[in-house]
Scaffold this active site. Sequence first.
Site, PDB file in Angstrom:
ATOM      1  N   GLU A 132      -4.722   4.029   6.226  1.00  0.00           N
ATOM      2  CA  GLU A 132      -4.440   3.897   4.789  1.00  0.00           C
ATOM      3  C   GLU A 132      -4.852   5.145   4.008  1.00  0.00           C
ATOM      4  O   GLU A 132      -4.088   5.627   3.183  1.00  0.00           O
ATOM      5  CB  GLU A 132      -5.199   2.674   4.263  1.00  0.00           C
ATOM      6  CG  GLU A 132      -4.354   1.755   3.420  1.00  0.00           C
ATOM      7  CD  GLU A 132      -5.235   0.869   2.571  1.00  0.00           C
ATOM      8  OE1 GLU A 132      -5.559   1.261   1.447  1.00  0.00           O
ATOM      9  OE2 GLU A 132      -5.594  -0.228   3.039  1.00  0.00           O
ATOM     10  N   SER A 156     -10.390  -0.628   3.363  1.00  0.00           N
ATOM     11  CA  SER A 156      -9.652  -0.839   4.615  1.00  0.00           C
ATOM     12  C   SER A 156      -9.173   0.509   5.127  1.00  0.00           C
ATOM     13  O   SER A 156      -8.548   1.265   4.384  1.00  0.00           O
ATOM     14  CB  SER A 156      -8.432  -1.723   4.375  1.00  0.00           C
ATOM     15  OG  SER A 156      -8.824  -2.983   3.904  1.00  0.00           O
ATOM     16  N   ARG A 211       0.843  -1.219   0.000  1.00  0.00           N
ATOM     17  CA  ARG A 211       0.000   0.000   0.000  1.00  0.00           C
ATOM     18  C   ARG A 211       0.871   1.260   0.000  1.00  0.00           C
ATOM     19  O   ARG A 211       0.558   2.242   0.681  1.00  0.00           O
ATOM     20  CB  ARG A 211      -0.928   0.033   1.217  1.00  0.00           C
ATOM     21  CG  ARG A 211      -1.952  -1.056   1.251  1.00  0.00           C
ATOM     22  CD  ARG A 211      -2.931  -0.965   0.076  1.00  0.00           C
ATOM     23  NE  ARG A 211      -4.078  -1.835   0.274  1.00  0.00           N
ATOM     24  CZ  ARG A 211      -4.100  -3.129  -0.025  1.00  0.00           C
ATOM     25  NH1 ARG A 211      -3.033  -3.702  -0.565  1.00  0.00           N
ATOM     26  NH2 ARG A 211      -5.175  -3.856   0.175  1.00  0.00           N
TER      27      ARG A 211
END
Length: 352
Positions: free
Chosen positions: A348, A252, A164
């Site tokens: 995130e 997420s 990520r």
Amino acid sequence: MLVEKNVPLEPWNTFHIVAKAHSLLRIANCADVQEVLADPNWGPHPKFVLGGGSNIVLTGDVKALVLKVEIMGKRLVQETDQAFIVEAGAGENWHDFVTWTLDQGYDGLENLALIPGTVGASPVQNIGAYGLELQDRFESLDAVDLQTGAAFTLNAAQCGFGYRDSVFKHGHGASGLGGATQRLGLAGRALIATVRFRLPKPWRAVVGYTDLERTMLETGVAQPSARQIYDWICDIRRAKLPDPAVLGNAGSFFKNPTVTPEQCADIIARDPKLVHYPLLDGSVKLAAGWLIDACGWRGKSVGHAGVYEGQALVLVNRGGATGGEVMTLAKAIQTSVYERFGILLEPEPLMV
Ligand code: EPU
């Protein structure tokens, strides 16, 4: 150059947080970017690049000039014995692009089906799901430097992909553009215009992820086609994750943390059910969703922001949530996970 004023951003962020862009410009091609940079008013003004708005939390109105990327187009650029090289404009919807590749017979992106957002945003956080990451299928991208207007191309190594993560999430590097061996920090500096993907031939299924293995056992299909995997992934995601069109969310909310084997053993001694995955480099990845769930957050709310009932890693807008409420909830979750497990969860999405 048509700069729109006081534009509601609610339809353009998947959390559906109510906020406005003071000024917004739709970008259809690289020349549009160069025009805005050359403009005496807007050239020096701070800018914010908006893709599908699927990985941001708006904490107020956006004062920077919002560049809404609407660069379209998708095509096969090359076919060799080893691969299809496929290209798409940054403004294309990611899932529609994945569907199009499969319709054309260019298999290889099926595990990444149904991820919200645009093609241009996909390299920024190196999207990943069900055993595949964007970097596994990435060829190169074209972008425009938002300071100089120069167009440039980056290959996978230059994008600095990680879990990520990419150069697009880090501050400016001292090396500037083009220093292939140094870490480039391009956060806020680059507008991604076009992305190319390498889809290897012959195609091979990626089915190691637990949910897919389970589906193969249940259906008795041992050698699924790409289309079959695509359908399974869509079903699994629809069952587990909220549809942002129905319930605002940004996927997420936290990254899955990695810990040392010692830390992991320490936690298991207290919580034997800890969900953990040993990684090749010796470290251990923990399921952030499990940690949050274990702290009792699943289904809970703070104000109008809540933790999704079906997956504790997903924060949702229960209707009318502000970015502040989402952040308050996120901080409360971080605190309880830290107090119980000694692990600081890293968000995130980007706070804007
Ligand atoms: N779990 C719980 N309780 C929960 C949620 C999860 O116990 O409330 C446990 C599950 O039982 C499972 C484990 O945690 O054993 C992992 O859950 P899951 O398979 O749903 O995957 P994840 O690690 O939570 C990651 C990605 C997702 C991606 C899935 C599938 C991150 C931060 N998230 O989630 O990506 O779809 O794997 O590959 O890496 C996203 O980034 O927005 C995203 C949705």
